[in-house]
Design a protein around this motif. Structure first.
Motif, short mmCIF file in Angstrom:
data_model
loop_
_atom_site.label_atom_id
_atom_site.label_comp_id
_atom_site.label_asym_id
_atom_site.label_seq_id
_atom_site.Cartn_x
_atom_site.Cartn_y
_atom_site.Cartn_z
N UNK A 34 -6.44 3.69 2.31
CA UNK A 34 -6.54 3.06 3.62
C UNK A 34 -5.22 3.25 4.36
N UNK A 35 -5.28 3.30 5.67
CA UNK A 35 -4.07 3.41 6.47
C UNK A 35 -3.38 2.06 6.46
N UNK A 36 -2.07 2.06 6.15
CA UNK A 36 -1.34 0.78 6.08
C UNK A 36 -1.26 0.14 7.44
N UNK A 72 0.82 -1.21 0.00
CA UNK A 72 0.00 0.00 0.00
C UNK A 72 0.86 1.27 0.00
N UNK A 73 1.96 1.23 0.72
CA UNK A 73 2.83 2.41 0.79
C UNK A 73 3.37 2.75 -0.60
N UNK A 74 3.83 1.74 -1.33
CA UNK A 74 4.35 1.97 -2.68
C UNK A 74 3.25 2.45 -3.61
N UNK A 75 2.03 1.90 -3.43
CA UNK A 75 0.91 2.30 -4.28
C UNK A 75 0.53 3.76 -4.05
N UNK A 104 -6.72 1.36 -2.85
CA UNK A 104 -7.11 0.28 -1.94
C UNK A 104 -6.28 -0.96 -2.25
N UNK A 105 -5.93 -1.70 -1.20
CA UNK A 105 -5.17 -2.94 -1.38
C UNK A 105 -6.10 -4.12 -1.20
N UNK A 106 -5.97 -5.09 -2.08
CA UNK A 106 -6.80 -6.29 -2.01
C UNK A 106 -6.52 -7.07 -0.74
N UNK A 107 -7.58 -7.46 -0.07
CA UNK A 107 -7.46 -8.25 1.15
C UNK A 107 -7.82 -9.71 0.83
#
Length: 337
Positions: A335-337, A264-267, A302-305
């Motif tokens: 979203x917060x990592x 997420x940080x890189x995204x 958003x990162x896939x969960x």
């Protein structure tokens, strides 16, 4: 079309594709459906209209076909069109396989007969009878005929190979957005399912051009299209820096980017880089020569969960996109990592 026999469909196919090529119409499912209906006579009024257009204009090109599609092939379901494309591919492959098989049989027959005729010729020389020479002459004429047949098969095979290439090119175009030349929504649907199933981590970035309608109202739709194209190209070029990253036109002035194997940080960093690149674009109004106002974007990440549905992932990315808009636009929310 499903109620007809395979032989009948094959027959209509052989008539339909050459007509489309002759009229310079892309071999895509909607156009194929239109011309198949013409060939089969399923819609007599359509057949009459196409005949009239060809008589008046010399051909019924894709632009005329677009008008006819609106009138006669309305709201064709995407899955139906996909089935048509699959049928086109299968028939082309079948034709190619049949021709290859026929050429192989012709080669084998010629080789076998050549050996037999050589023996027969030697026997005719030894017997020195009219009937023996006549038999050799008939056999040689027959093998000449099979050689002609093989030449025809080679020509047909070359045509089928060219058709295969054209169909493959057309199939590729099904996944390309017509305005921007980047991946379209259909390709996005395919890829997001693949990425979330195979990549360890996948991030979805949703990008929306801020206040796009005023661009159209102030500068006109042509410049509006140019803005969409330029933003799309910027997104596509930005994806080069991350292996596997792909940009898509999601619809209207909204875009999506898939980042496989990205945390997420890189995204978020990538999203901010993209936002800044777009804000630095300098487009000019061709009518006045003056630069248009800055182009900005709102971005949601958003990162896939694991275990999450694709619908839920899209919904979360959309929520962050609208959060960016509510925060004043020209910013990224995630979203917060």
């Amino acid at each position: 079309m499903s109620s007809r026999s395979a032989a009948k469909i094959n027959q209509y196919f052989r008539q339909t594709i050459p007509m489309m090529v002759k009229n310079n119409v892309p071999i895509t499912p909607p156009y194929y459906t239109l011309w198949y209906s013409y060939t089969s006579g399923d819609i007599p009024e359509l057949s009459t209209r196409i005949d009239d257009i060809v008589q008046r204009l010399g051909q019924c090109d894709r632009y005329m076909c677009d008008v006819l599609l609106e009138e006669f092939v309305v709201d064709a379901a995407e899955d139906t069109l996909a089935q048509v494309q699959s049928s086109i591919n299968q028939v082309v492959k079948s034709l190619h396989a049949s021709t290859e098989s026929a050429m192989s049989h012709a080669d084998h027959l010629n080789q076998s007969m050549s050996a037999d005729i050589e023996k027969l010729s030697q026997e005719a020389i030894q017997s020195n009878t009219h009937s023996a020479y006549k038999l050799v002459s008939i056999a040689r004429r027959f093998i000449d005929k099979t050689e002609d047949y093989r030449t025809q098969l080679e020509q047909q095979n070359a045509e089928i190979q060219a058709l295969k290439a054209k169909v493959a090119e057309t199939e590729k175009q099904l996944f390309i957005d017509g305005l921007t030349d980047i991946n379209n929504r259909r390709k996005f649907n395919d890829d997001i399912a693949l990425y979330t199933a195979s990549a360890d981590k996948t991030c979805l970035v949703m990008v929306d051009i801020d206040h796009f309608k005023p661009f159209n109202d102030e500068y006109g739709h042509l410049l509006g299209d140019k803005i969409i194209q330029t933003v799309a190209k910027t997104l596509e070029q930005s994806c080069i820096q991350i292996p596997g990253a792909q940009a898509y036109r999601f619809g209207g002035e909204e875009f999506a980017i898939l980042l496989p194997n990205a945390n997420l940080k890189a995204a978020i960093q990538f999203a901010n880089d993209v936002r800044e690149r777009i804000s630095r674009l300098n487009l000019k109004n061709k009518k006045t020569g003056q630069s248009i106002r800055p182009i900005t974007t709102s971005v949601g990440v958003a990162q896939f969960q694991p275990g999450e549905s694709l619908e839920a992932l899209l919904e979360r990315a959309d929520q962050y996109l609208y959060a960016a808009k509510h925060a004043g636009r020209n910013c990224v929310r995630a979203a917060v990592a």
